[in-house]
Design a protein around this motif. Sequence first.
Motif, PDB file in Angstrom:
ATOM      1  N   ASP A 598     -17.694  34.560   2.662  1.00 48.43           N
ATOM      2  CA  ASP A 598     -18.834  36.065   3.668  1.00 48.43           C
ATOM      3  C   ASP A 598     -20.146  34.944   5.294  1.00 48.43           C
ATOM      4  O   ASP A 598     -20.967  35.029   3.388  1.00 48.43           O
ATOM      5  N   GLU A 655     -17.713  34.539  13.237  1.00 55.73           N
ATOM      6  CA  GLU A 655     -17.837  36.502  13.639  1.00 55.73           C
ATOM      7  C   GLU A 655     -18.934  36.545  14.360  1.00 55.73           C
ATOM      8  O   GLU A 655     -19.503  36.154  14.650  1.00 55.73           O
ATOM      9  N   GLU A 658     -18.589  38.122  20.826  1.00 61.09           N
ATOM     10  CA  GLU A 658     -18.511  39.023  22.007  1.00 61.09           C
ATOM     11  C   GLU A 658     -18.509  38.941  23.357  1.00 61.09           C
ATOM     12  O   GLU A 658     -18.615  39.468  24.563  1.00 61.09           O
ATOM     13  N   TYR A 677     -15.565  41.180  19.520  1.00 60.72           N
ATOM     14  CA  TYR A 677     -15.474  42.164  19.915  1.00 60.72           C
ATOM     15  C   TYR A 677     -14.841  41.791  21.193  1.00 60.72           C
ATOM     16  O   TYR A 677     -13.995  42.272  21.819  1.00 60.72           O
TER      17      TYR A 677
HETATM   18  P1  C2E Z   1     -17.850  41.475   7.812  1.00 60.66           P
HETATM   19  O1  C2E Z   1     -17.567  41.107   6.698  1.00 60.66           O
HETATM   20  O2  C2E Z   1     -19.119  40.288   8.136  1.00 60.66           O
HETATM   21  O3  C2E Z   1     -16.998  42.031   8.851  1.00 60.66           O
HETATM   22  C1  C2E Z   1     -17.744  42.081   9.719  1.00 60.66           C
HETATM   23  C2  C2E Z   1     -18.348  42.753  10.181  1.00 60.66           C
HETATM   24  O4  C2E Z   1     -18.506  43.131  11.875  1.00 60.66           O
HETATM   25  C3  C2E Z   1     -17.576  44.583  10.609  1.00 60.66           C
HETATM   26  O5  C2E Z   1     -18.624  45.290  10.748  1.00 60.66           O
HETATM   27  C4  C2E Z   1     -16.869  44.509  12.036  1.00 60.66           C
HETATM   28  O6  C2E Z   1     -16.281  45.484  12.195  1.00 60.66           O
HETATM   29  C5  C2E Z   1     -18.397  43.516  12.682  1.00 60.66           C
HETATM   30  N1  C2E Z   1     -17.922  42.809  13.840  1.00 60.66           N
HETATM   31  C6  C2E Z   1     -16.676  42.340  14.069  1.00 60.66           C
HETATM   32  N2  C2E Z   1     -16.898  41.255  15.603  1.00 60.66           N
HETATM   33  C7  C2E Z   1     -18.183  42.086  15.861  1.00 60.66           C
HETATM   34  C8  C2E Z   1     -18.996  42.533  16.997  1.00 60.66           C
HETATM   35  O7  C2E Z   1     -18.556  40.883  18.001  1.00 60.66           O
HETATM   36  N3  C2E Z   1     -20.255  42.383  17.249  1.00 60.66           N
HETATM   37  C9  C2E Z   1     -19.882  43.430  16.669  1.00 60.66           C
HETATM   38  N4  C2E Z   1     -21.384  44.465  16.839  1.00 60.66           N
HETATM   39  N5  C2E Z   1     -20.074  43.363  15.184  1.00 60.66           N
HETATM   40  C10 C2E Z   1     -18.747  43.102  15.261  1.00 60.66           C
HETATM   41  P2  C2E Z   1     -18.001  46.584   9.636  1.00 60.66           P
HETATM   42  O8  C2E Z   1     -16.135  47.146   9.323  1.00 60.66           O
HETATM   43  O9  C2E Z   1     -18.818  47.705   9.558  1.00 60.66           O
HETATM   44  O10 C2E Z   1     -18.130  46.227   8.175  1.00 60.66           O
HETATM   45  C11 C2E Z   1     -19.371  45.401   7.285  1.00 60.66           C
HETATM   46  C12 C2E Z   1     -19.228  45.310   6.554  1.00 60.66           C
HETATM   47  O11 C2E Z   1     -18.305  45.883   5.316  1.00 60.66           O
HETATM   48  C13 C2E Z   1     -18.434  43.546   6.674  1.00 60.66           C
HETATM   49  O12 C2E Z   1     -18.863  42.876   7.143  1.00 60.66           O
HETATM   50  C14 C2E Z   1     -18.359  43.903   4.516  1.00 60.66           C
HETATM   51  O13 C2E Z   1     -19.157  42.254   4.278  1.00 60.66           O
HETATM   52  C15 C2E Z   1     -18.401  45.588   4.638  1.00 60.66           C
HETATM   53  N6  C2E Z   1     -16.612  45.434   3.870  1.00 60.66           N
HETATM   54  C16 C2E Z   1     -16.075  45.833   5.393  1.00 60.66           C
HETATM   55  N7  C2E Z   1     -15.304  46.471   4.248  1.00 60.66           N
HETATM   56  C17 C2E Z   1     -15.128  46.269   2.664  1.00 60.66           C
HETATM   57  C18 C2E Z   1     -14.328  46.639   2.119  1.00 60.66           C
HETATM   58  O14 C2E Z   1     -13.196  46.953   2.186  1.00 60.66           O
HETATM   59  N8  C2E Z   1     -14.178  45.838   0.482  1.00 60.66           N
HETATM   60  C19 C2E Z   1     -16.015  45.144   0.629  1.00 60.66           C
HETATM   61  N9  C2E Z   1     -16.656  44.822  -0.361  1.00 60.66           N
HETATM   62  N10 C2E Z   1     -16.835  45.182   2.071  1.00 60.66           N
HETATM   63  C20 C2E Z   1     -16.296  45.411   3.152  1.00 60.66           C
END
Ligand code: C2E
Length: 698
Positions: A598, A655, A658, A677
């Motif tokens: 990731d 990832e 947009e 998005y």
């Molecule tokens: P990640 O795994 O890199 O997840 C992608 C993040 O980017 C997600 O944020 C998602 O909502 C956001 N994202 C996706 N597409 C777009 C876009 O087009 N524009 C923008 N601005 N953002 C987008 P989220 O959900 O806030 O998650 C953040 C991070 O938290 C994740 O990054 C991941 O590293 C962690 N995370 C989330 N859920 C879990 C989990 O269940 N376990 C663990 N260990 N980490 C998690």
Amino acid sequence: MSMKILVVDDSATDRVLIERILSEYDVLTACDGVDAMKQIDANNEIGLIILDLNMPRMNGFEVLKVLKSEEKYEGIRTIILTNYDELDNEIKGLELGAVDYIRKPIHLASLKTRVGIHLELIKIQRRLEQKLVEQRSTFDTIFNQAPIGISISYSSDSSDAISDVDTQINSMFEQIAGRTKEEMIELGWANITHPEDLEKDLEYYRKLKSGEIESYAMEKRFVRPDGSIVWVEMTVASLKLMGESEIAHIALLKDITRRKAIEENLKYSYEHDSWTGLYNRNYMENLLESDSRRGFHEKRAVVSINLSAMQSLTTTYGFHYTQELNKKIADILGQYCNGGRVLFNIYENRFAFYIKGYEDKNELTEFSEEIAKTLEPLLITERISGGIGIVEIDEENGRDVDGLLKKLLITSERAIDIDNREIGICFYDAAIEEQMVREQEIKRALTEIAADESYSRLFLQYQPIIELKTDVIIGFEALSRLNIDKLGLIPPLEFIPIAEKTKLIVPIGRRIMLQAFRFLKRLNDLGYSSIGVSINVSAIQILRDDFTSSLFRMIEDARVHPEKICIEITESVVASNYEEMNRILGKLSDSGIHIAIDDFGTGYSSLARERDLNVNCLKIDKSFINRLMYLKSEEAITSDIISMAHKLGHCVVAEGVEYQKQREYLERWGCDKIQGYLISKPLNEEAAIEFLKTYNHW
Ligand code: C2E
Ligand code: MG
Ligand code: MG
């Protein structure tokens, strides 16, 4: 003892006459004063003298004078014989000590009666004297054998008189003070009192003498001749002796040196850390409180050095190791103590300097930098990090010491996380506290969730991932969400690190995987058997011994296919635990589970290592996708990443896509999948399924 009567008269007739009258008594006679004195000296049984005044050689007055002059004649009573016309002589005789007179010519009955009365009086007097002697001896016995020190002084009017020759001092007093009575009288008690206790003692004593108080009690120290100290509990009181106009004072002493030693010991352990010997939190709290009561005359601050990470060394190397290290750090920090800086060991592996009279914030920063620099090599060797938190004390927080210590703890905890160095430095501000309270709240919610599976406050959203070539959804990334009543929706970027720090990520991670598997099973049951689910997993989870076995069990229980599961781990995690991590990833791969790196590009990556890494997929971080909007396509390295990943045999996911422009670039350079998005935001389970149906035209 029989008492004798001596009749002294130069007239033989009178002597015979009197002897006869007093025939029932033991009577001696003398013919003049000289003869009388001889007999008195020779015979100590003489209790009563009947004394003629006019005699040759030595008259009655002269005899009276001698009797009065010497103590040994004290018990003898004298009745003088006078003539009826000698009133002056009677007075003079009485003044010289005679107790009665009998006039000549002698009246027989009167003489006999008076002698009888006087003999009776003498007997009474002797009995009283005997009693007094007995009482005195009882008193002496008690005084000298008492198990407490006693001194009675009959001091003069001078209020500063602290030495008095008439002072009575008993042997226990001598023993306690380690000096003889004479020595003490000569020195005076002020000179044998410990200088630190003297002022208070003198103050009390003056009040006692002036009648302001009737007694006082204090604990004080005497200094013995060898310089050693003896602690006593002393009570001093006024004594009004019968018949004396002067007021005497009695002092009672008890040796409490042993008790004091125990108390000192208890006080020491109450105020010190037993291992480092530094002052502890109790002492710090008391000091801060008393300083605050005294008011604010100078700048004050507390600088706390938080090495709580040392805890992890205990699990690896044992308690003894950390203890020694703690001691070593205490010694290093001890060198920074001076008049304005006191060092404390406030909690386990946490130290604090209380700094007074500093110039400004800069001085505190410089001091903290110096401490950090000194500790850095040690922390590097031990591979732990620390934090230095600084709280400046003002009137408000100074009064709430408990709150102050909490702020200190919060700030130093925060300092551990900031700065990319072994030991961060951080000043307290209100925002930190707000943040910490929020963290606390999150921690509480996570703890509850970890303990109770039925909590719906932790749920997952699913973000579709499409294959660029076919433009169909081939999977979803499960993204966890936390909903707390008080705080609302908490993003994973906030609560996941807290869960990691508290190790709650293990049970929480289990819940997340279970939910994701349930979703996967549902997709399968709905006929979407080709759709996969990606799950983010933390290093703490993966590195646990039972991770793979429990994951396999969950997969089995959920009746899902491992090939439809992708585990996402961040790049930095792999880099720091490469060997171990790769071994585990190998095991997962073998079972058919996909592995994705990731946020690729954000951490340190060794391309050589990527080749050997047991992964299937690289997820290019959003920051590289963002750049596609403003960089010319030939300038962007995104295309290089894609082609390099392909060369290594990995598939590539972009990832955070947009915009259409980004999608086009990615399509052009052969990126396999995109997520963002542009396709869809993360969706709740139902919405995700609906979206899937529509998007894939199923
Ligand atoms: P990640 O795994 O890199 O997840 C992608 C993040 O980017 C997600 O944020 C998602 O909502 C956001 N994202 C996706 N597409 C777009 C876009 O087009 N524009 C923008 N601005 N953002 C987008 P989220 O959900 O806030 O998650 C953040 C991070 O938290 C994740 O990054 C991941 O590293 C962690 N995370 C989330 N859920 C879990 C989990 O269940 N376990 C663990 N260990 N980490 C998690
Ligand atoms: Mg992810
Ligand atoms: Mg990511």
